[in-house]
Structure formats: structure tokens, C-alpha cells
Design a protein around this motif. Structure first.
Motif, PDB file in Angstrom:
ATOM      1  N   LYS A  11       0.827  -1.204   0.000  1.00  0.00           N
ATOM      2  CA  LYS A  11       0.000   0.000   0.000  1.00  0.00           C
ATOM      3  C   LYS A  11       0.863   1.256   0.000  1.00  0.00           C
ATOM      4  O   LYS A  11       1.964   1.277   0.518  1.00  0.00           O
ATOM      5  CB  LYS A  11      -0.903   0.002   1.229  1.00  0.00           C
ATOM      6  CG  LYS A  11      -1.892  -1.148   1.259  1.00  0.00           C
ATOM      7  CD  LYS A  11      -2.761  -1.076   2.484  1.00  0.00           C
ATOM      8  CE  LYS A  11      -3.772  -2.217   2.510  1.00  0.00           C
ATOM      9  NZ  LYS A  11      -4.646  -2.171   3.690  1.00  0.00           N
ATOM     10  N   PHE A  12       0.328   2.295  -0.612  1.00  0.00           N
ATOM     11  CA  PHE A  12       0.985   3.584  -0.596  1.00  0.00           C
ATOM     12  C   PHE A  12       0.192   4.559   0.286  1.00  0.00           C
ATOM     13  O   PHE A  12       0.716   5.562   0.705  1.00  0.00           O
ATOM     14  CB  PHE A  12       1.111   4.143  -2.017  1.00  0.00           C
ATOM     15  CG  PHE A  12       2.035   3.334  -2.887  1.00  0.00           C
ATOM     16  CD1 PHE A  12       3.366   3.667  -2.985  1.00  0.00           C
ATOM     17  CD2 PHE A  12       1.568   2.230  -3.581  1.00  0.00           C
ATOM     18  CE1 PHE A  12       4.229   2.928  -3.778  1.00  0.00           C
ATOM     19  CE2 PHE A  12       2.422   1.488  -4.378  1.00  0.00           C
ATOM     20  CZ  PHE A  12       3.758   1.828  -4.481  1.00  0.00           C
ATOM     21  N   LYS A  13      -1.072   4.221   0.513  1.00  0.00           N
ATOM     22  CA  LYS A  13      -1.919   5.005   1.400  1.00  0.00           C
ATOM     23  C   LYS A  13      -2.403   4.085   2.524  1.00  0.00           C
ATOM     24  O   LYS A  13      -3.050   3.075   2.250  1.00  0.00           O
ATOM     25  CB  LYS A  13      -3.108   5.590   0.651  1.00  0.00           C
ATOM     26  CG  LYS A  13      -2.727   6.592  -0.428  1.00  0.00           C
ATOM     27  CD  LYS A  13      -3.945   7.121  -1.144  1.00  0.00           C
ATOM     28  CE  LYS A  13      -3.545   8.115  -2.244  1.00  0.00           C
ATOM     29  NZ  LYS A  13      -4.728   8.610  -2.991  1.00  0.00           N
ATOM     30  N   LEU A  14      -2.073   4.420   3.744  1.00  0.00           N
ATOM     31  CA  LEU A  14      -2.456   3.591   4.876  1.00  0.00           C
ATOM     32  C   LEU A  14      -3.718   4.138   5.520  1.00  0.00           C
ATOM     33  O   LEU A  14      -3.806   5.330   5.831  1.00  0.00           O
ATOM     34  CB  LEU A  14      -1.328   3.545   5.915  1.00  0.00           C
ATOM     35  CG  LEU A  14       0.000   2.945   5.444  1.00  0.00           C
ATOM     36  CD1 LEU A  14       0.959   2.841   6.618  1.00  0.00           C
ATOM     37  CD2 LEU A  14      -0.196   1.582   4.808  1.00  0.00           C
ATOM     38  N   GLY A  15      -4.681   3.263   5.730  1.00  0.00           N
ATOM     39  CA  GLY A  15      -5.887   3.642   6.432  1.00  0.00           C
ATOM     40  C   GLY A  15      -5.685   3.551   7.922  1.00  0.00           C
ATOM     41  O   GLY A  15      -4.644   3.104   8.422  1.00  0.00           O
ATOM     42  N   LEU A  16      -6.703   3.944   8.673  1.00  0.00           N
ATOM     43  CA  LEU A  16      -6.605   3.939  10.124  1.00  0.00           C
ATOM     44  C   LEU A  16      -6.327   2.543  10.696  1.00  0.00           C
ATOM     45  O   LEU A  16      -5.490   2.410  11.588  1.00  0.00           O
ATOM     46  CB  LEU A  16      -7.883   4.533  10.734  1.00  0.00           C
ATOM     47  CG  LEU A  16      -7.893   4.685  12.255  1.00  0.00           C
ATOM     48  CD1 LEU A  16      -6.736   5.571  12.713  1.00  0.00           C
ATOM     49  CD2 LEU A  16      -9.229   5.268  12.724  1.00  0.00           C
ATOM     50  N   PRO A  17      -6.977   1.479  10.201  1.00  0.00           N
ATOM     51  CA  PRO A  17      -6.655   0.137  10.734  1.00  0.00           C
ATOM     52  C   PRO A  17      -5.195  -0.250  10.504  1.00  0.00           C
ATOM     53  O   PRO A  17      -4.572  -0.864  11.391  1.00  0.00           O
ATOM     54  CB  PRO A  17      -7.603  -0.780   9.954  1.00  0.00           C
ATOM     55  CG  PRO A  17      -8.734   0.097   9.535  1.00  0.00           C
ATOM     56  CD  PRO A  17      -8.108   1.423   9.252  1.00  0.00           C
TER      57      PRO A  17
END
Length: 313
Positions: A11-17
């Protein structure tokens, strides 16, 4: 082919989880409770900022923007660098877990910290100030006996406030005909033994006898009625104890760590060897000990003028 697919899943964008998972792994990897608290606060602050910004990628540019954000708040350079260190650790844990590209994690590591302009001057007590400070609490009250013992340990043994709150009666032992705090676990899990002067041991005995403490944690809270409350004492209590009596002494902005710093300088002024002071404080690097002493090189009356190996007159 498999390697290409694996890279595609990074991933290049990490979500809150994802961030919470990496945060947990960072905290688990730290042994010191003090480091855990510091990193948890720093990571939580970064996560709030990161999630408030629209559609950000977790990369070098974003972390640089975060550094600029911290600088705009006029935080101290040391505080900014601690926050950035936590973010770098977060990135590496995310990369190790397969949540982030290793290339992005390496780029985040290259984000430079905030430059420190000069060195913050420490606060050292003189011999008279130190002696007066620990004798200020009223020894006729239970709280006064405890506060005397707290100040005596900080000044006489050079402990950190977190180390003081973790002291137990089992730590106090006789070694080589001298009282000592044995097997004290300090910063980063380092273990050391701290010699204890007799006058410090006497203040502790006065507190323990009056409080009826015979096992467990050495220091406890004292309620407003003047009775022991609970089975431990927090670092915040230590902070308030130092602040209370420093104000009575007329010294502003005196922190518990200044008493540790004062202990080091007083030991050095009394002729203590630098190596022994390093052992006392539990410093890995002697350079750290020198900073605590506030040492400055003297060319007049230099240390090597009187070593006694010159030609006899």
C-alpha cells in the motif's frame, strides 16, 4: 511473477486500521514504559494529523509536511525530533508487516530532523540549595517524611523519577558494607546498582516506619487526611513534590531531572571520578554524563599540569 504481485499488493496510502496495527507493533517492540508512553503520544498525534488531511500517501513528502506543521507550532527542536523518530519507526514497522513499500519507508527515514541551535542550559543546585531543599518538608507529618525521602533519593542517588516510583523494598540491600539499590532497571532496560548514602537510607527508614510499609513499592500516595493511600505512587506526584518545595526555596522551573543533574555535578565537585558518576547515573555514553556535569575545558590550571611526571627540579 510472484514478486511483482507481492509488490502490487503493497500500500501507498495507509488507512486507520493499518496505522493502528503498525502502532501496536511499535509499542510492543519497546521495552521501556517511558519510551512506550512517549512513542504512543507521538504516533497518536501524527495519526490524527494524517487522517485529517485529504487523501495523503504515507511517504517522504508527507512526513516532511508534518515536520513543517510541527515547526509552525513553535515546538522545541528536541520535541520535533522525538515525534519524527516515532513516525520513522511507524513506517518501518508498517514495511516489515507488508503494509507499506520498503522504498517509501526508506524515503521516510531520510526526512531530516529539526536543527538544534545551541544547547539548553541545565538547572543545577548548589550544595546549600540541595541540602535546604530536601530538609524543607515537615518531618512531623507523614507526607513530610515521604517527601523528604523522595527528594533525598533524587538528590543523593541521582535516580530518574520513573525509577523512583518503581523502587521496591527488595531493591535495598547491603553490598560491600554499603547500602545500595540493587538491580535497578533503568532506561532502555539497562540494569545497574546505585550506592545509597547513609543519610538517604535514614530518610527512607523514617518514612517506611511511619507509613507501616513492609513490602512492595517503597513510595505510596498520602491522602489529605495524612494516611497512606494505595500501593504505589505515580511520576506526576514526584513532579508536584519537587515543584512544591522548589517554590518554597524560591527556585522557578525546577524539574525532577534537575535533581539528577545536580547529583552528578555535586559528585564531580566532591572529587568523584567521571567513570563512577557514569555508573551511578547508568549512562551508556560518557558524553551524556559530561552534559549532565556541564563540563567546560579549562586551560588555566589544566588537569595535566600536575600529573607529576615532568623532570624533577
Amino acid at each position: 511473477m510472484r514478486k511483482a504481485k507481492w509488490r502490487a499488493r503493497l500500500k501507498f496510502k495507509l488507512g486507520l486500521p493499518d496505522l493502528q496495527q503498525a502502532r501496536t507493533e511499535v509499542l510492543v517492540s519497546l521495552r521501556s514504559p517511558e519510551s512506550q508512553r512517549s512513542y504512543q503520544h507521538s504516533i497518536d498525534e501524527f495519526v490524527r494529523w494524517y487522517c485529517s488531511e485529504p487523501r495523503l500517501s504515507f511517504n517522504k513528502t508527507v512526513v516532511t509536511r508534518y515536520r513543517i506543521h510541527l515547526e509552525s507550532r513553535q515546538l522545541a527542536p528536541g520535541t520535533i525530533n522525538v515525534r519524527l523518530a516515532a513516525v520513522r519507526r511507524l513506517a518501518y514497522e508498517a514495511a516489515d508487516s507488508g503494509l507499506l513499500s520498503p522504498e517509501l519507508a526508506a524515503g521516510i527515514r531520510r526526512v531530516t530532523g529539526s536543527k538544534k541551535l545551541g544547547i539548553r542550559l541545565g538547572n543545577w543546585l548548589t550544595v546549600n540549595e540541595a541540602r535546604t531543599l530536601w530538609q524543607l518538608p515537615d518531618e512531623r507529618t507523614l507526607k513530610g517524611k515521604r517527601d523528604r525521602a523522595v527528594l533525598a533519593v533524587l538528590l543523593g542517588c541521582g535516580l530518574r523519577r520513573g525509577e523512583l516510583t518503581e523502587l521496591t523494598l527488595d531493591h535495598l540491600q547491603r553490598r560491600e558494607d554499603h547500602w545500595a539499590i540493587v538491580d535497578l532497571i533503568g532506561k532502555a532496560g539497562h540494569i545497574r546498582t546505585v550506592p545509597m548514602p547513609d543519610w538517604v537510607k535514614q530518610t527512607i527508614d523514617d518514612w517506611l516506619i511511619a507509613a507501616g510499609v513492609s513490602d512492595g513499592k517503597m513510595f505510596r500516595c498520602v491522602c489529605r487526611k495524612g494516611m497512606v493511600w494505595g500501593n504505589h505512587m505515580t511520576e506526576k506526584v514526584v513532579w508536584h513534590v519537587v515543584k512544591q518545595y522548589a517554590q518554597q526555596l524560591g527556585i522557578s522551573k525546577l524539574a525532577p531531572h534537575d535533581l539528577r543533574r545536580s547529583c552528578a555535578r555535586l559528585c564531580h565537585g566532591a572529587g568523584g571520578e567521571l567513570e563512577q558518576i557514569q555508573f551511578l547515573l547508568g549512562h551508556v555514553s560518557v558524553q551524556t554524563t559530561e552534559k549532565y556535569l556541564g563540563c567546560k575545558q579549562r586551560l588555566r590550571e589544566a588537569v595535566n599540569d600536575q600529573i607529576g611526571i615532568g623532570p624533577s627540579s
